[in-house]
Every structure is written in structure tokens, then in C-alpha cells.
Write an enzyme that holds these catalytic residues in place. Structure first.
Site, PDB file in Angstrom:
ATOM      1  N   LYS A   1      -6.158   7.077   2.197  1.00 18.22           N
ATOM      2  CA  LYS A   1      -4.923   7.065   1.419  1.00 18.22           C
ATOM      3  C   LYS A   1      -5.282   6.798  -0.033  1.00 18.22           C
ATOM      4  O   LYS A   1      -5.838   5.753  -0.362  1.00 18.22           O
ATOM      5  CB  LYS A   1      -3.976   5.993   1.945  1.00 18.22           C
ATOM      6  CG  LYS A   1      -2.683   5.910   1.147  1.00 18.22           C
ATOM      7  CD  LYS A   1      -1.693   4.970   1.779  1.00 18.22           C
ATOM      8  CE  LYS A   1      -0.404   4.911   0.975  1.00 18.22           C
ATOM      9  NZ  LYS A   1       0.581   4.034   1.593  1.00 18.22           N
TER      10      LYS A   1
ATOM     11  N   LYS B   1      -1.654   0.125  -7.137  1.00 19.41           N
ATOM     12  CA  LYS B   1      -2.287  -0.215  -5.861  1.00 19.41           C
ATOM     13  C   LYS B   1      -3.776   0.142  -5.863  1.00 19.41           C
ATOM     14  O   LYS B   1      -4.363   0.447  -4.834  1.00 19.41           O
ATOM     15  CB  LYS B   1      -1.527   0.488  -4.725  1.00 19.41           C
ATOM     16  CG  LYS B   1      -0.035   0.125  -4.705  1.00 19.41           C
ATOM     17  CD  LYS B   1       0.690   0.620  -3.452  1.00 19.41           C
ATOM     18  CE  LYS B   1       2.146   0.142  -3.453  1.00 19.41           C
ATOM     19  NZ  LYS B   1       2.876   0.553  -2.225  1.00 19.41           N
TER      20      LYS B   1
ATOM     21  N   LYS C   1      -3.968  11.460   2.818  1.00 22.69           N
ATOM     22  CA  LYS C   1      -2.729  11.421   2.061  1.00 22.69           C
ATOM     23  C   LYS C   1      -3.039  11.254   0.582  1.00 22.69           C
ATOM     24  O   LYS C   1      -3.870  10.407   0.248  1.00 22.69           O
ATOM     25  CB  LYS C   1      -1.912  10.236   2.568  1.00 22.69           C
ATOM     26  CG  LYS C   1      -0.590  10.020   1.911  1.00 22.69           C
ATOM     27  CD  LYS C   1       0.040   8.781   2.466  1.00 22.69           C
ATOM     28  CE  LYS C   1       1.304   8.499   1.704  1.00 22.69           C
ATOM     29  NZ  LYS C   1       1.873   7.229   2.012  1.00 22.69           N
TER      30      LYS C   1
ATOM     31  N   SER D   1       6.034  12.710  -0.899  1.00 21.70           N
ATOM     32  CA  SER D   1       7.314  12.842  -1.599  1.00 21.70           C
ATOM     33  C   SER D   1       7.208  13.642  -2.904  1.00 21.70           C
ATOM     34  O   SER D   1       8.059  14.475  -3.195  1.00 21.70           O
ATOM     35  CB  SER D   1       7.885  11.454  -1.875  1.00 21.70           C
ATOM     36  OG  SER D   1       6.977  10.672  -2.626  1.00 21.70           O
TER      37      SER D   1
ATOM     38  N   TYR E   1       8.619  16.134   4.561  1.00 20.58           N
ATOM     39  CA  TYR E   1      10.074  16.043   4.415  1.00 20.58           C
ATOM     40  C   TYR E   1      10.724  17.399   4.638  1.00 20.58           C
ATOM     41  O   TYR E   1      11.935  17.501   4.695  1.00 20.58           O
ATOM     42  CB  TYR E   1      10.413  15.477   3.026  1.00 20.58           C
ATOM     43  CG  TYR E   1       9.767  14.116   2.820  1.00 20.58           C
ATOM     44  CD1 TYR E   1      10.346  12.968   3.359  1.00 20.58           C
ATOM     45  CD2 TYR E   1       8.546  13.994   2.153  1.00 20.58           C
ATOM     46  CE1 TYR E   1       9.739  11.734   3.221  1.00 20.58           C
ATOM     47  CE2 TYR E   1       7.937  12.759   2.002  1.00 20.58           C
ATOM     48  CZ  TYR E   1       8.529  11.637   2.545  1.00 20.58           C
ATOM     49  OH  TYR E   1       7.919  10.422   2.424  1.00 20.58           O
TER      50      TYR E   1
HETATM   51  C1  PBG Z   1       3.768   2.422   1.647  1.00 21.27           C
HETATM   52  C2  PBG Z   1       3.843   3.903   1.796  1.00 21.27           C
HETATM   53  C3  PBG Z   1       3.903   4.795   0.729  1.00 21.27           C
HETATM   54  C4  PBG Z   1       4.074   6.067   1.281  1.00 21.27           C
HETATM   55  C5  PBG Z   1       4.095   5.931   2.667  1.00 21.27           C
HETATM   56  N1  PBG Z   1       3.935   4.568   2.981  1.00 21.27           N
HETATM   57  C6  PBG Z   1       3.914   4.566  -0.738  1.00 21.27           C
HETATM   58  C7  PBG Z   1       2.879   3.757  -1.359  1.00 21.27           C
HETATM   59  O1  PBG Z   1       1.768   3.589  -0.856  1.00 21.27           O
HETATM   60  O2  PBG Z   1       3.203   3.242  -2.424  1.00 21.27           O
HETATM   61  C8  PBG Z   1       4.224   7.314   0.466  1.00 21.27           C
HETATM   62  C9  PBG Z   1       4.885   8.460   1.099  1.00 21.27           C
HETATM   63  C10 PBG Z   1       5.338   9.526   0.180  1.00 21.27           C
HETATM   64  O3  PBG Z   1       5.120   9.515  -1.043  1.00 21.27           O
HETATM   65  O4  PBG Z   1       5.959  10.468   0.704  1.00 21.27           O
HETATM   66  N2  PBG Z   1       2.914   1.730   2.459  1.00 21.27           N
END
Ligand code: PBG
Length: 333
Positions: free
Chosen positions: A201, A225, A256, A282, A321
Site C-alpha cells: 500500500k 502517512k 494499492k 477513489s 467503486y
Molecule cells: C485507510 C484506507 C484508505 C483507503 C482504504 N483504507 C485511505 C488511507 O490510507 O488514507 C483508500 C481507498 C481509496 O482511496 O479508495 N486505512
């Protein structure tokens, strides 16, 4: 001098007619490949639009069930739940994360009761529950503490499994959380609960609309983060992460975001041959939607091509989505 193959080999012969194009297709996108992320809120008969994600809504549990029923009938194998708990439940210790009567746990129970055969996946991370919007417990400098966070994640995972979650998906990027969660699940008798690890991630700017959707953007403020999510400059590190998660007992691994990281998906699938998933996030959704709403692209064609490219890169399934709309499109033909 190159060896002359033309016209013995004419690549266009196989492309000439639909029948031979269909016969030689290497990759195909089906509804079986889709996981639909859904946002859930408190209340009854409530739906709220997500501004930066047109056509996506936050739903109260009753409406979530009605919607999930439709998704199930469309053949979507699984949904991924993202709770948007009320702000007053947030705290520094994120205790709401493992409240057996929390929003996520209630939603899972209601879904499993209404649609037992639909796969329900839950997010294991603390960002909806912390006042600062980080995915874990912080020290006085704001640094996210690995091992303290895992203690909470383990309890969160158990509470989800007890509510009936089929798949728990740690999206927090703490080190060693997969083995801890796996052992804890085993000890509590949840030997069938699957783990989909958000293994690679990235600290991506593509998560912006999601953070609006779950309302963590305001809490996070100027924070980032970067001390736990991966640096977009790296790819070998992703293989290291995936290897660790598989060794620690992950059943599925995930990369991701999606489209900008398909090189990672390809390498992960080539290297490990494990069930591999990709999250079309997203921001990727928002970009396609914006262009579509402006009439600048053909939405259906571009979306199907985009998701197909995830399959071609090696993904077994895609969190998107667009899942519902795609399932509807695929049912039409
Ligand atoms: C948080 C989480 C995030 C997403 C899924 N779980 C955001 C982040 O890490 O700040 C992002 C999903 C997306 O952008 O569609 N644990």
C-alpha cells in the site's frame, strides 16, 4: 538484414473477424472479478452523496442491505465495508474499533443475516476511529507506534470475525500485523476467516476522495502517512512486503492504488502466483468520473479497458467503486 516473415505471418488475419478475435482473447473481465467498496453511516434511511465521488453514497445499514441485495443478485462476490462512524466515537486509543456494537460490527451482522452467501470484507485499520486520522496509535511526537497499534488491530479483527466477516483486510501497513492477527484468529477459533493483506500500500495522493468520504481528511489535516505506507519510488520493497505477508499467513495480497502501480501487480503475480488483488482507488474513480461527466471520454469503454488492464497485469480481482455499474454493463451483453 532482418529475416523476412511478411506476408507468411500476417498478424491482422486473426484480427479480421469477431469470431477469431474472440477465440484468441487472453484475458477477460467478469463480474466474478469485482469487489465493491461501500461506505456505511449511522441512522435509518439515510444516504449522503460523496462530493468528490459522483454516484457514490454513504448509506445507513438498512439501505446498505437493500443495495447489497442488488449487488448479490448482479453476481458481485464480495463487498468491502468502510464505516464512517460519528465523530464523537473517535479517540486517541481508537477503542471504538473493537466495540462489538460498533457501526462496522453491526453492519457486518446485519449483512450476514440478510445475505449469508455474499462475501463480506472489512477494513482493519484505525483511521476512522482516531481523532488525528492516522491509522494507528501515536506517541507524543505524532509517530505511529507499530506494536501498540497491532494490539488494537488484533482486537478489531476478532470483533469483525465474531460479527461474521468472511475476510479481514489490514490496510494499516504496520509490520508483523498479519501473523499477529492470524494467530489471534486461530486462537479464537476463527480458522476460516480469510486475510486479504494490503501488502503493498503506497503513500498515495490518489486517496484524497476516500478521505473525504470517510471524513478522515479533516482529522488528518496536513499530516501524512509516509512513515508506514510505501514510498512510490520503490518496487523491490513491495515484493519484500508481499513475501512477508504470505509467510505470515495472508490468503490474498493486494497492491494499492491500481492503474499507476500495475507494474507492481505484474511483478507480485509473477513472483508469488498467490491470489493477487488490486485496489482501483477513489482518486482513480474520481478522474474517470470527471472526464466522463464532461463528455470527454466514453465512460463505459474506458472503465472496462481500465479494469481489463488490471486483469492483464495479473490481478485476480479488483476493488473498484465502478463494480456495480460494471456488473450491470456485463449483464447487458
Ligand atoms: C485507510 C484506507 C484508505 C483507503 C482504504 N483504507 C485511505 C488511507 O490510507 O488514507 C483508500 C481507498 C481509496 O482511496 O479508495 N486505512
Amino acid at each position: 538484414m532482418i529475416e523476412r516473415q511478411f506476408p507468411i505471418t500476417r498478424m491482422r488475419r486473426m484480427r479480421k473477424d469477431p469470431f477469431s478475435r474472440r477465440l484468441m482473447r487472453e484475458h477477460v473481465l467478469t463480474t466474478n472479478d469485482l469487489i465493491y467498496p461501500m461506505f456505511v453511516i449511522e441512522g435509518h434511511n439515510r444516504r449522503e452523496p460523496v462530493k468528490s465521488m459522483p454516484d457514490i453514497e454513504r448509506l445507513s445499514i438498512d439501505l446498505l442491505i437493500t443495495e447489497a441485495q442488488e449487488l448479490f443478485e448482479l453476481g458481485i462476490p464480495m463487498i468491502a465495508l468502510f464505516p464512517v462512524p460519528d465523530p464523537e466515537t473517535k479517540s486517541l486509543d481508537a477503542a471504538e474499533a473493537y466495540n462489538p456494537d460498533g457501526l462496522a460490527q453491526r453492519a457486518v451482522r446485519a449483512l450476514k443475516e440478510a445475505i449469508p452467501d455474499m462475501g463480506i470484507m472489512t477494513d482493519i485499520a484505525l483511521d476512522p476511529y482516531t481523532t488525528h486520522g492516522q491509522d494507528g496509535i501515536i506517541d507524543e511526537n505524532g509517530y505511529v507506534l507499530n506494536d501498540d497499534t497491532i494490539d488494537v488491530l488484533m482486537q478489531q479483527a476478532i470483533s469483525h470475525a465474531e460479527a461474521g466477516a468472511d475476510v479481514v483486510a489490514p490496510s494499516d501497513m504496520m509490520d508483523g500485523r498479519i501473523i499477529e492477527i492470524r494467530e489471534h484468529l486461530e486462537e479464537h477459533g476463527h480458522i476460516h476467516t480469510r486475510i486479504m493483506a494490503y501488502s503493498a500500500k503506497y503513500a498515495s495522493s490518489y486517496y484524497g476522495p476516500f478521505r473525504d468520504a470517510v471524513g478522515s481528511a479533516g482529522n488528518l489535516g496536513a499530516g501524512n502517512k509516509h512513515t508506514y505506507q510505501m514510498d512510490p519510488t520503490n518496487s523491490n520493497e513491495a515484493l519484500h512486503e508481499v513475501a512477508m505477508d504470505i509467510n505470515e499467513g495472508a490468503d490474498m495480497v493486494m497492491v494499492k492504488p491500481g492503474l499507476p502501480y500495475l507494474d507492481i501487480v505484474y511483478r507480485v503475480k509473477q513472483e508469488f502466483q498467490a491470489p493477487t488483488f488490486v485496489y482501483h482507488v477513489s482518486g482513480e474513480y474520481a478522474m474517470l468520473k470527471a472526464a466522463a461527466l464532461n463528455g470527454w471520454i466514453n465512460e463505459k469503454d474506458v472503465v472496462l479497458e481500465t479494469l481489463l488492464s488490471c486483469k492483464r497485469a495479473g490481478a485476480d480481482g479488483i476493488l473498484t467503486y465502478y463494480a456495480k455499474v460494471v456488473a450491470q454493463w456485463l449483464a447487458e451483453k
